[in-house]
Design a protein around this motif. Structure first.
Motif, mmCIF file in Angstrom:
data_model
loop_
_atom_site.group_PDB
_atom_site.id
_atom_site.type_symbol
_atom_site.label_atom_id
_atom_site.label_comp_id
_atom_site.label_asym_id
_atom_site.label_seq_id
_atom_site.Cartn_x
_atom_site.Cartn_y
_atom_site.Cartn_z
ATOM 1 N N ARG A 21 -4.596 11.672 -4.812
ATOM 2 C CA ARG A 21 -4.912 10.488 -4.335
ATOM 3 C C ARG A 21 -4.925 9.428 -5.377
ATOM 4 N NH1 ARG A 21 -6.930 9.419 0.680
ATOM 5 N NH2 ARG A 21 -7.591 11.475 0.941
ATOM 6 N N SER A 22 -5.476 9.782 -6.560
ATOM 7 C CA SER A 22 -5.448 8.870 -7.647
ATOM 8 C C SER A 22 -4.005 8.474 -8.320
ATOM 9 C CB SER A 22 -6.466 9.146 -8.605
ATOM 10 O OG SER A 22 -7.677 9.116 -8.505
ATOM 11 N N PHE A 23 -3.225 9.854 -8.388
ATOM 12 C CA PHE A 23 -2.049 9.910 -8.770
ATOM 13 C C PHE A 23 -1.197 8.773 -7.848
ATOM 14 C CE2 PHE A 23 2.391 11.332 -8.459
ATOM 15 C CZ PHE A 23 2.845 11.124 -9.706
ATOM 16 N N GLU A 30 2.187 0.804 -10.176
ATOM 17 C CA GLU A 30 3.131 0.608 -11.280
ATOM 18 C C GLU A 30 4.447 0.200 -10.415
ATOM 19 O OE1 GLU A 30 3.930 4.629 -13.341
ATOM 20 O OE2 GLU A 30 1.866 4.622 -13.840
ATOM 21 N N ASN A 31 4.861 0.969 -9.207
ATOM 22 C CA ASN A 31 5.881 0.441 -8.778
ATOM 23 C C ASN A 31 6.150 -1.150 -8.185
ATOM 24 O OD1 ASN A 31 8.492 0.916 -7.095
ATOM 25 N ND2 ASN A 31 7.409 1.148 -5.294
ATOM 26 N N PHE A 32 5.021 -1.530 -7.539
ATOM 27 C CA PHE A 32 4.749 -2.746 -6.914
ATOM 28 C C PHE A 32 4.896 -3.675 -8.186
ATOM 29 C CE2 PHE A 32 1.788 -0.993 -3.475
ATOM 30 C CZ PHE A 32 3.128 -0.547 -2.578
ATOM 31 N N ALA A 37 8.243 -7.632 -11.170
ATOM 32 C CA ALA A 37 9.015 -8.171 -12.343
ATOM 33 C C ALA A 37 10.542 -8.217 -12.242
ATOM 34 C CB ALA A 37 8.783 -7.110 -13.700
ATOM 35 N N GLU A 38 11.028 -7.663 -11.362
ATOM 36 C CA GLU A 38 12.385 -7.600 -11.257
ATOM 37 C C GLU A 38 13.118 -8.566 -10.110
ATOM 38 O OE1 GLU A 38 13.093 -3.194 -10.808
ATOM 39 O OE2 GLU A 38 13.084 -2.811 -12.981
ATOM 40 N N THR A 39 12.155 -9.065 -9.549
ATOM 41 C CA THR A 39 12.920 -9.687 -8.185
ATOM 42 C C THR A 39 12.568 -11.191 -8.232
ATOM 43 O OG1 THR A 39 13.270 -9.782 -5.889
ATOM 44 C CG2 THR A 39 10.966 -9.321 -6.579
ATOM 45 N N SER A 40 13.441 -11.855 -7.776
ATOM 46 C CA SER A 40 13.277 -13.379 -7.786
ATOM 47 C C SER A 40 13.389 -13.854 -6.487
ATOM 48 C CB SER A 40 14.447 -14.140 -8.354
ATOM 49 O OG SER A 40 15.656 -13.709 -7.885
ATOM 50 N N ASP A 41 13.339 -12.983 -5.244
ATOM 51 C CA ASP A 41 13.550 -13.440 -4.090
ATOM 52 C C ASP A 41 12.118 -13.820 -3.475
ATOM 53 O OD1 ASP A 41 15.103 -13.568 -1.181
ATOM 54 O OD2 ASP A 41 13.178 -11.944 -0.650
ATOM 55 N N LEU A 52 0.476 -5.086 -3.289
ATOM 56 C CA LEU A 52 -0.006 -4.986 -4.533
ATOM 57 C C LEU A 52 -1.655 -5.014 -4.494
ATOM 58 C CD1 LEU A 52 -0.130 -4.165 -7.618
ATOM 59 C CD2 LEU A 52 0.484 -6.664 -8.107
ATOM 60 N N SER A 53 -1.898 -6.294 -3.656
ATOM 61 C CA SER A 53 -3.290 -6.831 -3.483
ATOM 62 C C SER A 53 -3.854 -5.542 -2.696
ATOM 63 C CB SER A 53 -3.387 -7.990 -2.793
ATOM 64 O OG SER A 53 -4.530 -8.385 -2.513
ATOM 65 N N GLU A 54 -3.439 -5.342 -1.771
ATOM 66 C CA GLU A 54 -3.821 -4.151 -0.728
ATOM 67 C C GLU A 54 -4.260 -3.010 -1.345
ATOM 68 O OE1 GLU A 54 -1.408 -3.664 2.541
ATOM 69 O OE2 GLU A 54 -1.828 -5.589 3.355
ATOM 70 N N GLU A 55 -3.432 -2.403 -2.320
ATOM 71 C CA GLU A 55 -3.429 -1.209 -3.052
ATOM 72 C C GLU A 55 -4.348 -1.400 -4.060
ATOM 73 O OE1 GLU A 55 -2.760 2.638 -3.714
ATOM 74 O OE2 GLU A 55 -1.668 1.435 -2.058
ATOM 75 N N GLU A 56 -4.646 -2.529 -4.644
ATOM 76 C CA GLU A 56 -5.783 -2.799 -5.959
ATOM 77 C C GLU A 56 -7.184 -2.655 -5.091
ATOM 78 O OE1 GLU A 56 -3.469 -5.545 -9.233
ATOM 79 O OE2 GLU A 56 -4.316 -6.545 -7.335
#
Length: 69
Positions: A21-23, A30-32, A37-41, A52-56
């Motif tokens: 679960r931690s992994f 990391e993915n989000f 960092a890579e998208t501008s859309d 990201l907010s939900e995962e955090e």
């Protein structure tokens, strides 16, 4: 079972231990962040920021499940 007669794995029926679960949590973060960092859309960025907010907010605790599941 699918129409072809093959058994499918129900994800909800597979218990995840605390380490797994931690992994998954760390990899999702990391993915989000990488995708942000890579998208501008703008629409994609809003979706990634929400995910990201939900995962955090859903960081697994050490007491969620025992390690030897």
């Amino acid at each position: 079972t699918t129409a072809a007669g093959k058994r499918t794995l129900n994800r909800a029926s597979v218990p995840l231990g605390g380490a797994m679960r931690s992994f998954i949590h760390r990899k999702n973060l990391e993915n989000f962040r990488k995708q942000l960092a890579e998208t501008s859309d703008d629409a994609t960025r809003l979706q990634l920021e929400r995910l990201l907010s939900e995962e955090e907010a859903n960081e697994p605790s050490a007491t969620d499940e025992p390690e030897d599941d």
